[in-house]
Write a protein that holds these residues in place. Structure first.
Motif, short mmCIF file in Angstrom:
data_model
loop_
_atom_site.label_atom_id
_atom_site.label_comp_id
_atom_site.label_asym_id
_atom_site.label_seq_id
_atom_site.Cartn_x
_atom_site.Cartn_y
_atom_site.Cartn_z
N LYS A 162 2.11 -7.37 -11.11
CA LYS A 162 2.32 -5.94 -10.88
C LYS A 162 1.63 -5.50 -9.58
O LYS A 162 2.21 -4.77 -8.78
CB LYS A 162 1.77 -5.17 -12.08
CG LYS A 162 1.86 -3.69 -12.00
CD LYS A 162 1.36 -3.11 -13.33
CE LYS A 162 0.85 -1.72 -13.20
NZ LYS A 162 0.35 -1.19 -14.46
N TRP A 163 0.41 -5.96 -9.36
CA TRP A 163 -0.33 -5.57 -8.16
C TRP A 163 0.23 -6.23 -6.90
O TRP A 163 0.23 -5.62 -5.83
CB TRP A 163 -1.82 -5.87 -8.32
CG TRP A 163 -2.50 -4.71 -8.96
CD1 TRP A 163 -2.81 -4.57 -10.27
CD2 TRP A 163 -2.87 -3.49 -8.32
NE1 TRP A 163 -3.38 -3.34 -10.49
CE2 TRP A 163 -3.44 -2.65 -9.31
CE3 TRP A 163 -2.79 -3.03 -7.02
CZ2 TRP A 163 -3.91 -1.39 -9.02
CZ3 TRP A 163 -3.29 -1.76 -6.73
CH2 TRP A 163 -3.82 -0.96 -7.73
N ILE A 164 0.70 -7.44 -7.02
CA ILE A 164 1.32 -8.11 -5.86
C ILE A 164 2.55 -7.34 -5.42
O ILE A 164 2.75 -7.08 -4.23
CB ILE A 164 1.66 -9.58 -6.20
CG1 ILE A 164 0.36 -10.37 -6.39
CG2 ILE A 164 2.53 -10.21 -5.13
CD1 ILE A 164 0.56 -11.77 -6.95
N VAL A 165 3.37 -6.92 -6.39
CA VAL A 165 4.57 -6.13 -6.06
C VAL A 165 4.16 -4.79 -5.47
O VAL A 165 4.74 -4.34 -4.46
CB VAL A 165 5.45 -5.95 -7.31
CG1 VAL A 165 6.56 -4.95 -7.07
CG2 VAL A 165 6.03 -7.28 -7.76
N ARG A 166 3.17 -4.13 -6.05
CA ARG A 166 2.70 -2.84 -5.51
C ARG A 166 2.26 -2.96 -4.05
O ARG A 166 2.64 -2.15 -3.21
CB ARG A 166 1.51 -2.32 -6.32
CG ARG A 166 1.84 -1.60 -7.55
CD ARG A 166 0.57 -1.08 -8.21
NE ARG A 166 0.89 -0.40 -9.44
CZ ARG A 166 0.00 -0.02 -10.33
NH1 ARG A 166 -1.29 -0.26 -10.12
NH2 ARG A 166 0.36 0.60 -11.42
N ILE A 167 1.46 -3.96 -3.77
CA ILE A 167 0.94 -4.15 -2.40
C ILE A 167 2.09 -4.42 -1.43
O ILE A 167 2.13 -3.85 -0.34
CB ILE A 167 -0.12 -5.28 -2.36
CG1 ILE A 167 -1.32 -4.93 -3.25
CG2 ILE A 167 -0.55 -5.58 -0.94
CD1 ILE A 167 -2.10 -3.71 -2.85
N PHE A 195 -2.56 4.46 2.23
CA PHE A 195 -2.52 3.21 1.47
C PHE A 195 -3.74 3.10 0.56
O PHE A 195 -3.62 2.79 -0.62
CB PHE A 195 -2.45 2.02 2.45
CG PHE A 195 -2.50 0.67 1.81
CD1 PHE A 195 -1.35 0.09 1.29
CD2 PHE A 195 -3.69 -0.02 1.71
CE1 PHE A 195 -1.39 -1.16 0.69
CE2 PHE A 195 -3.75 -1.27 1.12
CZ PHE A 195 -2.59 -1.84 0.62
N LEU A 196 -4.92 3.37 1.11
CA LEU A 196 -6.15 3.27 0.31
C LEU A 196 -6.19 4.31 -0.80
O LEU A 196 -6.65 4.02 -1.92
CB LEU A 196 -7.37 3.39 1.22
CG LEU A 196 -7.56 2.24 2.21
CD1 LEU A 196 -8.72 2.53 3.16
CD2 LEU A 196 -7.78 0.92 1.48
N CYS A 197 -5.71 5.52 -0.52
CA CYS A 197 -5.66 6.56 -1.56
C CYS A 197 -4.71 6.15 -2.68
O CYS A 197 -5.01 6.35 -3.87
CB CYS A 197 -5.21 7.90 -0.97
SG CYS A 197 -6.44 8.68 0.09
N CYS A 205 -3.93 4.12 -8.16
CA CYS A 205 -3.37 3.13 -9.09
C CYS A 205 -4.48 2.42 -9.87
O CYS A 205 -4.33 2.16 -11.07
CB CYS A 205 -2.51 2.12 -8.34
SG CYS A 205 -0.98 2.80 -7.69
N LEU A 206 -5.59 2.11 -9.20
CA LEU A 206 -6.72 1.47 -9.88
C LEU A 206 -7.31 2.39 -10.95
O LEU A 206 -7.61 1.94 -12.06
CB LEU A 206 -7.80 1.10 -8.87
CG LEU A 206 -7.54 -0.13 -8.01
CD1 LEU A 206 -8.58 -0.24 -6.90
CD2 LEU A 206 -7.52 -1.39 -8.86
N ILE A 226 -3.39 9.93 -7.43
CA ILE A 226 -3.35 9.81 -5.97
C ILE A 226 -3.59 11.17 -5.33
O ILE A 226 -4.38 11.29 -4.38
CB ILE A 226 -1.99 9.22 -5.51
CG1 ILE A 226 -1.83 7.80 -6.06
CG2 ILE A 226 -1.87 9.25 -4.00
CD1 ILE A 226 -0.42 7.24 -5.93
N SER A 227 -2.93 12.19 -5.84
CA SER A 227 -3.12 13.55 -5.30
C SER A 227 -4.56 14.02 -5.47
O SER A 227 -5.13 14.63 -4.56
CB SER A 227 -2.18 14.53 -6.00
OG SER A 227 -0.85 14.19 -5.78
#
Length: 160
Positions: free
Chosen positions: A4-9, A47-49, A54-55, A75-76
């Motif tokens: 899931k995280w690989i796809v997100r990145i 990207f970092l936000c 997500c984390l 995120i917001s």
């Protein structure tokens, strides 16, 4: 790192590249065109936000299984907190985000949405002509609603 995280990145990195190019094309006729290197700090901050949001969502949903909120909320929240005047990151966030237009950010998202719809095209065909009518009514209602709100606000502020 989970699948899931690989796809997100991957999606976030591709979106950043496409948004940067779209932003450059969008601002090419401006007084100061924003090239991809100028937009990079803002895109990296976004990207970092997004990753932080997500984390946080993954952490909260891991701890409280029945607690589900949309990712955009986290995120917001992070972005708003980082851009509050007086917070050390506020000036950086404001100046770097100002170099990035909304339309170029939407371009990859709309492309992904189109690809997502294309894979379900057979299901849309089964819906028949009714789905076209519903879509046209939705688009017309959204446009008219936006136009009415804009007209009211512009009249109230004295612009027109």
């Amino acid at each position: 790192m989970s699948e899931k995280w690989i796809v997100r990145i991957k999606v976030l990195l591709l979106s950043a590249v496409f948004s940067s190019i779209g932003n450059w094309i969008n601002t090419r006729k401006a007084d100061v065109p924003v090239n991809p290197l100028m937009a990079a700090p803002g895109l990296i901050a976004m990207f970092l936000c997004i990753v932080a949001g997500c984390l946080i969502q993954d952490f909260i949903e891991g701890k409280f299984k029945k607690f589900h909120l949309p990712t955009i909320l986290y995120i917001s929240m992070i972005t708003i907190i980082l851009s509050i005047p007086g917070v050390p990151t506020a000036d950086f966030i404001a100046s770097s985000f100002a170099k990035i237009g909304l339309l170029p950010l939407c371009t990859p998202i709309l492309g992904y949405a189109g690809l997502s719809i294309a894979k379900d095209l057979d299901d849309f065909k089964k819906q028949g002509f009714a789905i076209v009518v519903v879509a046209l009514c939705t688009f017309a209602g959204t446009f008219l609603g936006s136009a009415i709100i804009a007209q009211i606000v512009l009249k109230m502020t004295g612009v027109i």
